[in-house]
Design a protein around this motif. Structure first.
Motif, PDB file in Angstrom:
ATOM      1  N   ILE A  76      -4.277   7.508   6.653  1.00 16.47           N
ATOM      2  CA  ILE A  76      -3.114   7.326   7.538  1.00 16.47           C
ATOM      3  C   ILE A  76      -3.063   5.952   8.191  1.00 16.47           C
ATOM      4  O   ILE A  76      -2.090   5.619   8.858  1.00 16.47           O
ATOM      5  CB  ILE A  76      -3.099   8.408   8.636  1.00 16.47           C
ATOM      6  CG1 ILE A  76      -4.351   8.318   9.504  1.00 16.47           C
ATOM      7  CG2 ILE A  76      -2.947   9.792   8.024  1.00 16.47           C
ATOM      8  CD1 ILE A  76      -4.313   9.204  10.737  1.00 16.47           C
ATOM      9  N   ARG A  77      -4.091   5.126   7.976  1.00 21.79           N
ATOM     10  CA  ARG A  77      -4.162   3.833   8.663  1.00 21.79           C
ATOM     11  C   ARG A  77      -3.574   2.677   7.872  1.00 21.79           C
ATOM     12  O   ARG A  77      -3.678   1.528   8.287  1.00 21.79           O
ATOM     13  CB  ARG A  77      -5.610   3.521   9.016  1.00 21.79           C
ATOM     14  CG  ARG A  77      -6.165   4.481  10.020  1.00 21.79           C
ATOM     15  CD  ARG A  77      -7.520   4.019  10.497  1.00 21.79           C
ATOM     16  NE  ARG A  77      -8.190   5.167  11.075  1.00 21.79           N
ATOM     17  CZ  ARG A  77      -9.375   5.587  10.749  1.00 21.79           C
ATOM     18  NH1 ARG A  77     -10.070   4.926   9.844  1.00 21.79           N
ATOM     19  NH2 ARG A  77      -9.904   6.633  11.306  1.00 21.79           N
ATOM     20  N   GLY A  78      -3.016   2.929   6.686  1.00 21.13           N
ATOM     21  CA  GLY A  78      -2.404   1.855   5.907  1.00 21.13           C
ATOM     22  C   GLY A  78      -3.281   1.270   4.828  1.00 21.13           C
ATOM     23  O   GLY A  78      -2.929   0.264   4.230  1.00 21.13           O
ATOM     24  N   PRO A 124       0.383  -1.748   8.873  1.00 24.06           N
ATOM     25  CA  PRO A 124      -0.216  -1.027  10.000  1.00 24.06           C
ATOM     26  C   PRO A 124      -0.432   0.473   9.809  1.00 24.06           C
ATOM     27  O   PRO A 124      -1.227   1.072  10.528  1.00 24.06           O
ATOM     28  CB  PRO A 124       0.773  -1.276  11.136  1.00 24.06           C
ATOM     29  CG  PRO A 124       2.095  -1.440  10.436  1.00 24.06           C
ATOM     30  CD  PRO A 124       1.772  -2.119   9.133  1.00 24.06           C
ATOM     31  N   ASP A 125       0.278   1.095   8.849  1.00 18.76           N
ATOM     32  CA  ASP A 125       0.172   2.548   8.736  1.00 18.76           C
ATOM     33  C   ASP A 125       0.533   3.010   7.330  1.00 18.76           C
ATOM     34  O   ASP A 125       0.918   2.219   6.466  1.00 18.76           O
ATOM     35  CB  ASP A 125       1.063   3.234   9.773  1.00 18.76           C
ATOM     36  CG  ASP A 125       2.522   2.808   9.685  1.00 18.76           C
ATOM     37  OD1 ASP A 125       3.008   2.517   8.571  1.00 18.76           O
ATOM     38  OD2 ASP A 125       3.191   2.755  10.737  1.00 18.76           O
ATOM     39  N   ARG A 126       0.420   4.299   7.107  1.00 13.44           N
ATOM     40  CA  ARG A 126       0.674   4.871   5.783  1.00 13.44           C
ATOM     41  C   ARG A 126       2.119   4.646   5.327  1.00 13.44           C
ATOM     42  O   ARG A 126       2.371   4.363   4.151  1.00 13.44           O
ATOM     43  CB  ARG A 126       0.354   6.363   5.790  1.00 13.44           C
ATOM     44  CG  ARG A 126       0.497   6.982   4.408  1.00 13.44           C
ATOM     45  CD  ARG A 126       0.094   8.456   4.385  1.00 13.44           C
ATOM     46  NE  ARG A 126       0.186   8.980   3.052  1.00 13.44           N
ATOM     47  CZ  ARG A 126      -0.805   9.000   2.167  1.00 13.44           C
ATOM     48  NH1 ARG A 126      -1.987   8.522   2.491  1.00 13.44           N
ATOM     49  NH2 ARG A 126      -0.621   9.504   0.963  1.00 13.44           N
ATOM     50  N   THR A 127       3.063   4.735   6.234  1.00 10.33           N
ATOM     51  CA  THR A 127       4.467   4.539   5.870  1.00 10.33           C
ATOM     52  C   THR A 127       4.680   3.146   5.292  1.00 10.33           C
ATOM     53  O   THR A 127       5.313   2.987   4.243  1.00 10.33           O
ATOM     54  CB  THR A 127       5.381   4.760   7.090  1.00 10.33           C
ATOM     55  OG1 THR A 127       5.168   6.085   7.574  1.00 10.33           O
ATOM     56  CG2 THR A 127       6.836   4.571   6.729  1.00 10.33           C
ATOM     57  N   ALA A 128       4.122   2.139   5.936  1.00  7.54           N
ATOM     58  CA  ALA A 128       4.237   0.762   5.436  1.00  7.54           C
ATOM     59  C   ALA A 128       3.500   0.618   4.105  1.00  7.54           C
ATOM     60  O   ALA A 128       3.963  -0.070   3.196  1.00  7.54           O
ATOM     61  CB  ALA A 128       3.693  -0.217   6.462  1.00  7.54           C
ATOM     62  N   ALA A 129       2.353   1.285   3.983  1.00 11.14           N
ATOM     63  CA  ALA A 129       1.560   1.208   2.759  1.00 11.14           C
ATOM     64  C   ALA A 129       2.316   1.824   1.581  1.00 11.14           C
ATOM     65  O   ALA A 129       2.308   1.280   0.471  1.00 11.14           O
ATOM     66  CB  ALA A 129       0.213   1.898   2.956  1.00 11.14           C
ATOM     67  N   GLU A 130       2.958   2.956   1.811  1.00  4.44           N
ATOM     68  CA  GLU A 130       3.675   3.637   0.727  1.00  4.44           C
ATOM     69  C   GLU A 130       4.810   2.783   0.163  1.00  4.44           C
ATOM     70  O   GLU A 130       5.160   2.905  -1.006  1.00  4.44           O
ATOM     71  CB  GLU A 130       4.207   4.981   1.214  1.00  4.44           C
ATOM     72  CG  GLU A 130       3.095   6.003   1.384  1.00  4.44           C
ATOM     73  CD  GLU A 130       3.555   7.304   2.020  1.00  4.44           C
ATOM     74  OE1 GLU A 130       4.648   7.339   2.619  1.00  4.44           O
ATOM     75  OE2 GLU A 130       2.800   8.294   1.913  1.00  4.44           O
ATOM     76  N   GLN A 131       5.386   1.912   0.966  1.00  5.59           N
ATOM     77  CA  GLN A 131       6.476   1.050   0.499  1.00  5.59           C
ATOM     78  C   GLN A 131       5.993  -0.023  -0.484  1.00  5.59           C
ATOM     79  O   GLN A 131       6.790  -0.615  -1.197  1.00  5.59           O
ATOM     80  CB  GLN A 131       7.169   0.392   1.688  1.00  5.59           C
ATOM     81  CG  GLN A 131       7.872   1.387   2.569  1.00  5.59           C
ATOM     82  CD  GLN A 131       8.424   0.754   3.840  1.00  5.59           C
ATOM     83  OE1 GLN A 131       8.229  -0.414   4.100  1.00  5.59           O
ATOM     84  NE2 GLN A 131       9.121   1.556   4.630  1.00  5.59           N
ATOM     85  N   LEU A 132       4.688  -0.243  -0.530  1.00  7.92           N
ATOM     86  CA  LEU A 132       4.138  -1.270  -1.419  1.00  7.92           C
ATOM     87  C   LEU A 132       3.601  -0.711  -2.737  1.00  7.92           C
ATOM     88  O   LEU A 132       3.118  -1.462  -3.579  1.00  7.92           O
ATOM     89  CB  LEU A 132       3.027  -2.034  -0.689  1.00  7.92           C
ATOM     90  CG  LEU A 132       3.471  -2.813   0.543  1.00  7.92           C
ATOM     91  CD1 LEU A 132       2.281  -3.439   1.234  1.00  7.92           C
ATOM     92  CD2 LEU A 132       4.502  -3.870   0.179  1.00  7.92           C
ATOM     93  N   HIS A 133       3.693   0.601  -2.920  1.00 13.02           N
ATOM     94  CA  HIS A 133       3.180   1.229  -4.134  1.00 13.02           C
ATOM     95  C   HIS A 133       3.735   0.551  -5.379  1.00 13.02           C
ATOM     96  O   HIS A 133       4.933   0.333  -5.516  1.00 13.02           O
ATOM     97  CB  HIS A 133       3.541   2.724  -4.144  1.00 13.02           C
ATOM     98  CG  HIS A 133       2.982   3.446  -5.320  1.00 13.02           C
ATOM     99  ND1 HIS A 133       3.711   3.641  -6.470  1.00 13.02           N
ATOM    100  CD2 HIS A 133       1.770   3.992  -5.551  1.00 13.02           C
ATOM    101  CE1 HIS A 133       2.975   4.291  -7.344  1.00 13.02           C
ATOM    102  NE2 HIS A 133       1.788   4.516  -6.816  1.00 13.02           N
ATOM    103  N   GLY A 134       2.860   0.174  -6.289  1.00 12.17           N
ATOM    104  CA  GLY A 134       3.271  -0.443  -7.552  1.00 12.17           C
ATOM    105  C   GLY A 134       3.451  -1.946  -7.500  1.00 12.17           C
ATOM    106  O   GLY A 134       3.674  -2.577  -8.541  1.00 12.17           O
TER     107      GLY A 134
END
Length: 171
Positions: free
Chosen positions: A14-16, A64-74
């Motif tokens: 959850i921390r990105g 900063p968080d999982r939401t931001a991380a998920e946007q970078l998938h791929g």
């Protein structure tokens, strides 16, 4: 000149944190804490890195968080390198060193390297061979020799590899 050094996989936790498939022979250099990589239209700074299941778990200051991380998938991760730089290992190459090399098959020039493709399983080379565009896995069993000084790359032909019609004949 930009060089591909990794591809972002899934968010982790959850921390990105992000799972990164390294596409470099120098992961300890390219993903060292404090180093920067280019990701789409932004610069990401490595805060922390650790190995995990054959990949890297990377924390970036700007994620900063999982939401931001998920946007970078791929997303593909790149770094800027001086065109004169070469990798530290003898059997490692930057994309720009390979593009334009003459392709030799059985000692005969058959085409040129058009592009290096960074695919999930392994890198491949897109070649112009005998007027066709052909994708060849960039593995030692098929591409045993790269001679930058001579400007050549040797491809071992297999039935159907460089000429799809030959695959049908080999059956």
């Amino acid at each position: 000149m930009r060089v591909v050094v990794g591809r972002i996989g899934r968010a982790h936790g959850i921390r990105g944190d992000l799972s990164v498939d390294p596409r470099t022979d120098e992961p300890e250099k390219r993903f060292a804490p404090g180093s920067s990589v280019l990701c789409r239209d932004r610069v990401l700074t490595v805060a922390a890195v650790r190995p995990h299941s054959g990949k890297l778990l990377v924390t970036f200051d700007e994620v900063p968080d999982r939401t931001a991380a998920e946007q970078l998938h791929g997303a593909v991760l790149e770094v800027e390198v001086d065109p004169a730089d070469v990798p530290d290992e003898d059997d490692a190459f930057y994309d720009h060193q390979l593009v334009g090399l003459r392709v030799l098959v059985d000692g005969t020039e058959r085409g040129t390297v058009l592009e290096v493709l960074h695919l999930p399983a392994h890198d491949s080379l897109l070649l112009a061979v005998d007027g066709r565009r052909v994708q060849v896995p960039f593995v030692e069993a098929i591409v045993p020799d790269v001679d930058l000084a001579a400007g050549t790359l040797t491809v071992l032909d297999r039935p159907g590899l460089l000429n799809p019609e030959e695959a049908d004949e080999a059956r």
